[in-house]
Design an enzyme around this catalytic site. Structure first.
Site, short mmCIF file in Angstrom:
data_model
loop_
_atom_site.label_atom_id
_atom_site.label_comp_id
_atom_site.label_asym_id
_atom_site.label_seq_id
_atom_site.Cartn_x
_atom_site.Cartn_y
_atom_site.Cartn_z
N PRO A 98 6.54 7.39 0.94
CA PRO A 98 6.87 6.26 1.82
C PRO A 98 6.08 6.26 3.12
O PRO A 98 5.93 7.31 3.77
CB PRO A 98 8.36 6.47 2.07
CG PRO A 98 8.85 7.15 0.84
CD PRO A 98 7.73 8.07 0.44
N CYS A 99 5.62 5.07 3.50
CA CYS A 99 4.76 4.96 4.68
C CYS A 99 5.49 4.71 5.99
O CYS A 99 4.91 4.98 7.06
CB CYS A 99 3.72 3.86 4.46
SG CYS A 99 4.43 2.21 4.26
N PRO A 100 6.75 4.19 6.03
CA PRO A 100 7.38 3.90 7.31
C PRO A 100 7.39 5.04 8.32
O PRO A 100 7.26 4.79 9.53
CB PRO A 100 8.80 3.48 6.91
CG PRO A 100 8.64 2.86 5.57
CD PRO A 100 7.60 3.72 4.90
N PHE A 102 5.14 6.89 9.21
CA PHE A 102 3.84 7.03 9.87
C PHE A 102 3.16 5.69 10.17
O PHE A 102 2.06 5.65 10.72
CB PHE A 102 2.91 7.88 8.99
CG PHE A 102 3.56 9.16 8.54
CD1 PHE A 102 3.65 10.24 9.38
CD2 PHE A 102 4.11 9.27 7.27
CE1 PHE A 102 4.27 11.42 8.98
CE2 PHE A 102 4.73 10.44 6.85
CZ PHE A 102 4.81 11.52 7.71
#
Length: 396
Positions: A98-100, A102
């Site tokens: 998951p990117c949230p 960063f």
């Protein structure tokens, strides 16, 4: 499942709608398991595997039972032809975690974000001992503020020291991997008509790598692929549905206007030294409304490309039922994109099936890893694995 088998196997966590899986499949990997928590994305994977002849291997062998990666224990559940998977047998463990935690669009909480799955990925590396590891994330992970966290990930894989949150320095002996590269790849350099930089980590087990040199992917396209060209055929098909009726001339005029505007904007941006491509598609959050093409700046960029970013168009069948052509095709700001067209912008195959309603489908597309980029990275890893397999066969 001996290493001398012809297939190069992979397991992917956080698989989404299959963007990375498509690319790795094209690169030659065969998926033993695809793990995804979203029910619509899981069904997307299932439907495509069941209907695509080129995925016949996955139809026989790919495990889609697992949803939550925090509960995924592959050595206890993954087998092939009744033979359990053993540590060291898997060729590639991959995942777009998951990117949230960063993302520049979020709070960038990093390790303090409950959605951070890097520790789980490293746990799976330790258990599976794959020959290679590929981790994809947003470019924010490479920001200076996350240097200590990157040091932690490198140390867990390759050995070394890192600084904990409280300032103490910790030394980890690692897991005998070499971090071959951790850098940015821009999707537009691989034929994707979109601004989408992705941070990719590639690590390979030391006993596999030995004297083989890993080569980071290089651009496959000298010139960016424009939105005008990428969407030309699909736009023509959408407007052609109105040919032969009372709106034929309006449809022809609207199509010509869109293509002219998109082409002129591409040329204008190229003349200024810009890529002249689409802004980054975003999948959005389940907590926030329906699907659209992103924040105000992105919508403005789409408008300059002749596309309305205020929503996502219905598919042809739904548009006819809801009589939504005025909204979908003939709006003042131009046509809205369909889910299919958003998928084209991401580099998906034109016939890839997405499960769920329009918003659920669009979120799958917007959160995806572009298949052409995944393919390029997959091929770079495959070259090492093939060379190592040939070397070891000659020495045996």
């Amino acid at each position: 499942m001996a290493s001398t088998e012809s297939e190069f196997t992979s397991i992917e966590i956080c698989a989404g709608a299959g963007g990375q899986a498509i690319g790795l499949h094209r690169a030659g990997f065969r998926h033993l398991a695809l793990v995804e928590i979203d029910k619509h994305a899981r069904e997307t994977l299932r439907r495509n595997i069941e209907t695509r002849p080129d995925w016949a291997w996955e139809l026989r062998h790919c495990d889609l039972r697992h949803s939550d990666v925090t509960d995924f224990e592959p050595l206890e559940t993954i087998s092939r032809d009744g033979v359990p998977l053993q540590p060291g047998e898997l060729d590639l463990l991959a995942g777009g975690v998951p990117c949230p935690p960063f993302s520049h669009a979020g709070k960038q909480l990093g390790r303090d974000d409950e959605r951070d799955l890097f520790p789980r990925m490293l746990y799976l590396v330790e258990k599976l001992r794959p020959r290679a590891v590929m981790i994809e994330n947003v470019r924010g992970i490479l920001d200076p503020k996350f240097e200590d966290y990157r040091d932690y990930i490198r140390a867990r894989l390759a050995g070394g020291s890192y600084r904990e949150v409280d300032g103490t320095v910790v030394t980890d002996e690692g897991m005998d991997y070499r971090v071959c590269h951790w850098g940015l790849l821009e999707a537009s350099n691989f034929g994707v008509p979109q601004l989408r930089p992705r941070a990719i980590l590639v690590a390979i087990r030391e006993d596999v790598l030995k004297d083989v040199k890993y080569e980071w992917p290089t651009s496959t396209h000298e010139e960016p692929f424009s939105v005008a060209e990428a969407l030309k055929a699909s736009m023509e098909a959408r407007y052609a549905a109105h040919y032969g009726g009372v709106r034929e001339q309006q449809a022809r005029d609207a199509l010509e206007k869109w293509h002219r505007k998109a082409s002129e904007r591409h040329a204008e941006l190229r003349a200024k030294g810009s890529a002249g491509i689409a802004p980054t598609l975003v999948g959005g959050s389940k907590k926030h409304g329906g699907a659209d093409l992103g924040p105000s700046r992105a919508k403005a960029a789409w408008k300059q490309l002749g596309v309305s970013g205020l929503g996502v168009a219905n598919d042809a069948e739904t548009a006819e039922k809801k009589n939504s052509a005025d909204r979908d095709l003939f709006g003042a700001d131009g046509p809205m994109l369909t889910v299919e067209q958003a998928a084209i912008i991401q580099g998906f195959p034109h016939d890839w099936i997405f499960d769920g309603g329009k918003t659920a489908q669009y979120r799958q597309v917007g959160n995806a890893f572009p298949p052409p980029v995944a393919e390029a990275v997959g091929r770079s890893i495959m070259e090492v694995l093939k060379a190592a397999r040939e070397r070891d066969a000659q020495q045996s």
